[in-house]
Design a protein around this motif. Structure first.
Motif, PDB file in Angstrom:
ATOM      1  N   SER A 191      -3.910 -20.728   9.830  1.00  0.00           N
ATOM      2  CA  SER A 191      -3.610 -21.587  10.487  1.00  0.00           C
ATOM      3  C   SER A 191      -3.188 -20.265  12.219  1.00  0.00           C
ATOM      4  N   THR A 192      -2.869 -19.340  12.281  1.00  0.00           N
ATOM      5  CA  THR A 192      -3.000 -18.751  13.520  1.00  0.00           C
ATOM      6  C   THR A 192      -3.983 -17.824  14.225  1.00  0.00           C
ATOM      7  N   ARG A 193      -4.860 -17.377  13.336  1.00  0.00           N
ATOM      8  CA  ARG A 193      -6.514 -17.389  13.552  1.00  0.00           C
ATOM      9  C   ARG A 193      -5.961 -15.397  12.789  1.00  0.00           C
ATOM     10  N   GLN A 194      -5.193 -14.858  11.745  1.00  0.00           N
ATOM     11  CA  GLN A 194      -4.317 -13.229  12.015  1.00  0.00           C
ATOM     12  C   GLN A 194      -5.442 -13.163  10.655  1.00  0.00           C
ATOM     13  N   PRO A 195      -5.060 -11.705  11.051  1.00  0.00           N
ATOM     14  CA  PRO A 195      -6.220 -10.739   9.509  1.00  0.00           C
ATOM     15  C   PRO A 195      -4.819 -11.652   8.272  1.00  0.00           C
ATOM     16  N   LEU A 196      -5.411 -11.773   6.940  1.00  0.00           N
ATOM     17  CA  LEU A 196      -4.430 -11.997   5.736  1.00  0.00           C
ATOM     18  C   LEU A 196      -3.816 -10.684   5.648  1.00  0.00           C
ATOM     19  N   ALA A 197      -2.264 -11.209   5.331  1.00  0.00           N
ATOM     20  CA  ALA A 197      -1.266 -10.090   5.451  1.00  0.00           C
ATOM     21  C   ALA A 197      -2.213  -8.932   3.834  1.00  0.00           C
ATOM     22  N   PRO A 198      -1.538  -7.639   3.792  1.00  0.00           N
ATOM     23  CA  PRO A 198      -2.160  -7.375   3.014  1.00  0.00           C
ATOM     24  C   PRO A 198      -1.370  -6.657   1.385  1.00  0.00           C
ATOM     25  N   ALA A 199      -1.595  -8.153   1.136  1.00  0.00           N
ATOM     26  CA  ALA A 199      -0.486  -8.274  -0.416  1.00  0.00           C
ATOM     27  C   ALA A 199      -1.063  -7.183  -1.598  1.00  0.00           C
TER      28      ALA A 199
ATOM     29  N   GLY B 138       4.845  -3.017  14.404  1.00  0.00           N
ATOM     30  CA  GLY B 138       6.415  -2.932  14.819  1.00  0.00           C
ATOM     31  C   GLY B 138       7.449  -2.754  13.947  1.00  0.00           C
ATOM     32  N   PRO B 139       8.747  -2.801  13.984  1.00  0.00           N
ATOM     33  CA  PRO B 139      10.018  -2.282  13.419  1.00  0.00           C
ATOM     34  C   PRO B 139      10.545  -2.792  12.548  1.00  0.00           C
ATOM     35  N   GLY B 140      10.146  -4.389  11.926  1.00  0.00           N
ATOM     36  CA  GLY B 140      10.642  -5.659  11.512  1.00  0.00           C
ATOM     37  C   GLY B 140      11.060  -5.340  10.342  1.00  0.00           C
ATOM     38  N   VAL B 141       9.687  -4.211   9.156  1.00  0.00           N
ATOM     39  CA  VAL B 141       9.967  -3.592   7.844  1.00  0.00           C
ATOM     40  C   VAL B 141      10.803  -2.835   7.932  1.00  0.00           C
ATOM     41  N   GLN B 142      10.793  -2.371   8.848  1.00  0.00           N
ATOM     42  CA  GLN B 142      11.781  -0.536   8.773  1.00  0.00           C
ATOM     43  C   GLN B 142      13.884  -1.336   8.887  1.00  0.00           C
ATOM     44  N   LEU B 143      13.424  -2.182   9.794  1.00  0.00           N
ATOM     45  CA  LEU B 143      14.342  -2.886   9.592  1.00  0.00           C
ATOM     46  C   LEU B 143      14.888  -3.549   8.535  1.00  0.00           C
ATOM     47  N   ALA B 144      14.309  -4.277   8.020  1.00  0.00           N
ATOM     48  CA  ALA B 144      14.655  -5.441   7.143  1.00  0.00           C
ATOM     49  C   ALA B 144      15.135  -3.935   6.115  1.00  0.00           C
ATOM     50  N   VAL B 145      14.272  -3.242   5.526  1.00  0.00           N
ATOM     51  CA  VAL B 145      14.240  -2.582   4.354  1.00  0.00           C
ATOM     52  C   VAL B 145      16.493  -1.792   4.775  1.00  0.00           C
TER      53      VAL B 145
ATOM     54  N   HIS C 241      12.192 -11.964  10.159  1.00  0.00           N
ATOM     55  CA  HIS C 241      10.673 -12.456  10.630  1.00  0.00           C
ATOM     56  C   HIS C 241       9.937 -10.648  11.175  1.00  0.00           C
ATOM     57  N   GLY C 242       9.078 -10.369   9.797  1.00  0.00           N
ATOM     58  CA  GLY C 242       8.800  -9.288  10.925  1.00  0.00           C
ATOM     59  C   GLY C 242       7.023  -8.700  10.365  1.00  0.00           C
ATOM     60  N   ASN C 243       6.728  -8.448  11.831  1.00  0.00           N
ATOM     61  CA  ASN C 243       5.116  -7.909  11.103  1.00  0.00           C
ATOM     62  C   ASN C 243       4.469  -9.218  11.350  1.00  0.00           C
TER      63      ASN C 243
ATOM     64  N   ASP D 298       9.443 -11.063   6.044  1.00  0.00           N
ATOM     65  CA  ASP D 298       8.783 -12.307   5.707  1.00  0.00           C
ATOM     66  C   ASP D 298       7.879 -12.248   7.028  1.00  0.00           C
ATOM     67  N   HIS D 299       6.514 -12.689   6.626  1.00  0.00           N
ATOM     68  CA  HIS D 299       4.814 -12.605   7.204  1.00  0.00           C
ATOM     69  C   HIS D 299       4.475 -10.918   7.032  1.00  0.00           C
ATOM     70  N   CYS D 300       4.364 -10.240   7.335  1.00  0.00           N
ATOM     71  CA  CYS D 300       4.145  -8.722   6.643  1.00  0.00           C
ATOM     72  C   CYS D 300       2.190  -8.635   7.117  1.00  0.00           C
ATOM     73  N   THR D 301       2.086  -9.296   7.950  1.00  0.00           N
ATOM     74  CA  THR D 301       0.881  -9.603   8.499  1.00  0.00           C
ATOM     75  C   THR D 301       0.721  -8.040   9.100  1.00  0.00           C
ATOM     76  N   TYR D 302       0.849  -6.934   9.894  1.00  0.00           N
ATOM     77  CA  TYR D 302       0.112  -6.141  10.047  1.00  0.00           C
ATOM     78  C   TYR D 302       1.721  -4.757   9.006  1.00  0.00           C
ATOM     79  N   LEU D 303       0.374  -4.430   8.851  1.00  0.00           N
ATOM     80  CA  LEU D 303       1.595  -3.017   8.141  1.00  0.00           C
ATOM     81  C   LEU D 303       1.285  -1.899   8.253  1.00  0.00           C
ATOM     82  N   THR D 304       1.856  -1.079   8.433  1.00  0.00           N
ATOM     83  CA  THR D 304       1.455   0.490   8.980  1.00  0.00           C
ATOM     84  C   THR D 304       1.521   1.281   6.966  1.00  0.00           C
ATOM     85  N   ASP D 305       0.978   1.975   6.414  1.00  0.00           N
ATOM     86  CA  ASP D 305       1.578   2.857   4.981  1.00  0.00           C
ATOM     87  C   ASP D 305       2.174   3.071   5.088  1.00  0.00           C
ATOM     88  N   ALA D 306       3.427   3.443   6.547  1.00  0.00           N
ATOM     89  CA  ALA D 306       4.530   4.041   5.631  1.00  0.00           C
ATOM     90  C   ALA D 306       5.838   2.516   5.913  1.00  0.00           C
TER      91      ALA D 306
END
Ligand code: NIG
Length: 389
Positions: free
Chosen positions: A269-277, A225-232, A218-220, A240-248
């Motif tokens: 449902s949590t009033r966050q922006p939609l993930a940048p799919a 934060g570090p979730g995506v890079q850690l997963a990779v 469960h990341g970002n 999963d989630h990937c709502t807040y992603l940097t270009d990296a």
């Protein structure tokens, strides 16, 4: 026992050459045995004519948290009135889950899985994570394994109230992992401020990998934060989630085999922006869509709602969104036997009361699922109509 489903006006198979028209399929036992033009379909023991309607693979919902008890309506109402979502409500569900009997947890899980099946989901992952003690995580895993297609260990969901974080991570990586391992294929960690930091998450993933479990993160969800890079880095099947992603983060996902699973019902449902799919797809990443069904941040089992949102608000085409909710969900679970209509694949098929899959987004909120087959067996849908004509 074989069944010929004919009169398919549009058949989404997820093969690269696009949907078939005027098609038919034969289900034999648990598998697809034949796919092709309706005019050359072979005979079968049984025949169903769907009268020109659309058919597509059953949804693959690769992210749910359905081993739970209790209700968080009040938290949802507070959120709609402006309270931010901070994931602290997980503790409320943990208390209710610990108090429930095995029978109650099992019945609640079964009820939600049937609800999902009736809406076209045919392969469903679910997680532990509302037990957070050795016995409660172990029974959650055991109950889930009896019902769901795929089970994930999420002992690292939250540090239980009153526990010391480092001591709890030791437990997650030790006795708790030993207790759940016989029942699960996957391990996950909620790598987020307020849950588990990068070092703690790294420990959990290493211990799970050493135990032979596949990895998910469960990341970002609530910030970068570090979730995506850690997963990779760990070669996780999915982050999963990937709502807040940097270009990296986007570049790292695009260059990896880790699927980016986006959860639009949760973002809304949590009033966050939609993930940048859209940006993820444009960069070349594999994007899956899932419900994140749980009583706190996303209480829906509707994959069609996620697909409609992806099209209406996230810039995906209908074909991209359907692929994300089927074949890409299967990739997020490292499976090639579901999420596609091809000979030899599991006979998971849904029929819409509509001429094309486009209607899922064109008619959002309308329950279009008319008939569902899972592993070659027809699931009783609400109306149980005769689909002929
Ligand atoms: O995926 N992020 C962590 N876990 C769940 C939330 C569970 C809850 O709030 O109960 C999620 O959103």
């Amino acid at each position: 026992m074989s069944t010929l489903i004919t009169g398919i006006g549009e058949l989404t198979t997820n093969a690269p050459d696009g949907p078939l028209h005027d098609a038919a399929v034969v289900l034999e036992g648990e598998r697809f045995a034949w796919i092709g033009p309706a005019r050359s379909a072979p005979a079968a023991d049984d025949q169903v004519d769907i009268g020109g309607r659309a058919a597509l693979p059953g949804w693959v919902d690769s992210h749910t948290h359905l081993v739970f008890a209790g209700d968080r309506t009040a938290e949802f109402e507070a959120r709609m009135a402006g309270q931010p979502y901070r994931a602290g409500g997980i503790a409320t569900t943990v208390a209710a889950t610990r108090s429930a009997s095995d029978e109650q947890l099992s019945a609640n899980l079964r009820r939600h899985v049937i609800e999902a099946y009736r809406q076209g989901t045919t392969c469903l992952e679910t997680k532990t994570g509302y037990g957070l003690s050795v016995p409660d995580e172990a029974r959650s895993a055991r109950i889930a394994a009896a019902i769901a297609d795929e089970v994930t260990y999420l002992g690292a969901h939250l540090v239980p109230p009153g526990a010391d974080a480092e001591t709890y991570v030791d437990l997650v990586c030790g006795d708790m992992l030993d207790a759940v391992a016989p029942h699960v294929r996957w391990a996950d960690v909620f790598c987020e401020t307020g849950a588990f930091d990068e070092d703690q998450s790294d420990r959990v993933l290493r211990a799970a990998a050493a135990r032979g479990l596949g990895l998910r993160v469960h990341g970002n969800q609530l910030g970068t934060g570090p979730g995506v890079q850690l997963a990779v880095r760990h070669g996780a099947a999915s982050v999963d989630h990937c709502t807040y992603l940097t270009d990296a983060d986007v570049e790292a996902l695009a260059a990896s085999d880790t699927v980016a699973t986006v959860l639009p019902a949760c973002d809304l449902s949590t009033r966050q922006p939609l993930a940048p799919a859209r940006a993820l797809l444009d960069a070349g990443a594999t994007v899956a869509l899932a419900t994140n069904a749980n009583p706190g941040s996303s209480y829906t089992t509707s994959m069609a709602y996620c697909v409609a949102t992806a099209v209406l608000q996230m810039g995906l085409s209908i074909a991209e969104a359907v692929y994300a909710a089927t074949a890409a969900g299967a990739k997020a679970l490292r499976r090639d036997d579901v999420g596609v209509v091809e000979v030899g694949a599991r006979a998971d098929l849904q029929v819409l009361d509509a001429p094309s899959a486009t209607h899922i987004a064109y008619r959002p909120g309308v329950p279009l699922t008319l008939a569902v087959w899972r592993s070659g067996q027809r699931i009783p849908t609400a109306e149980w109509p005769n689909v002929t004509g």
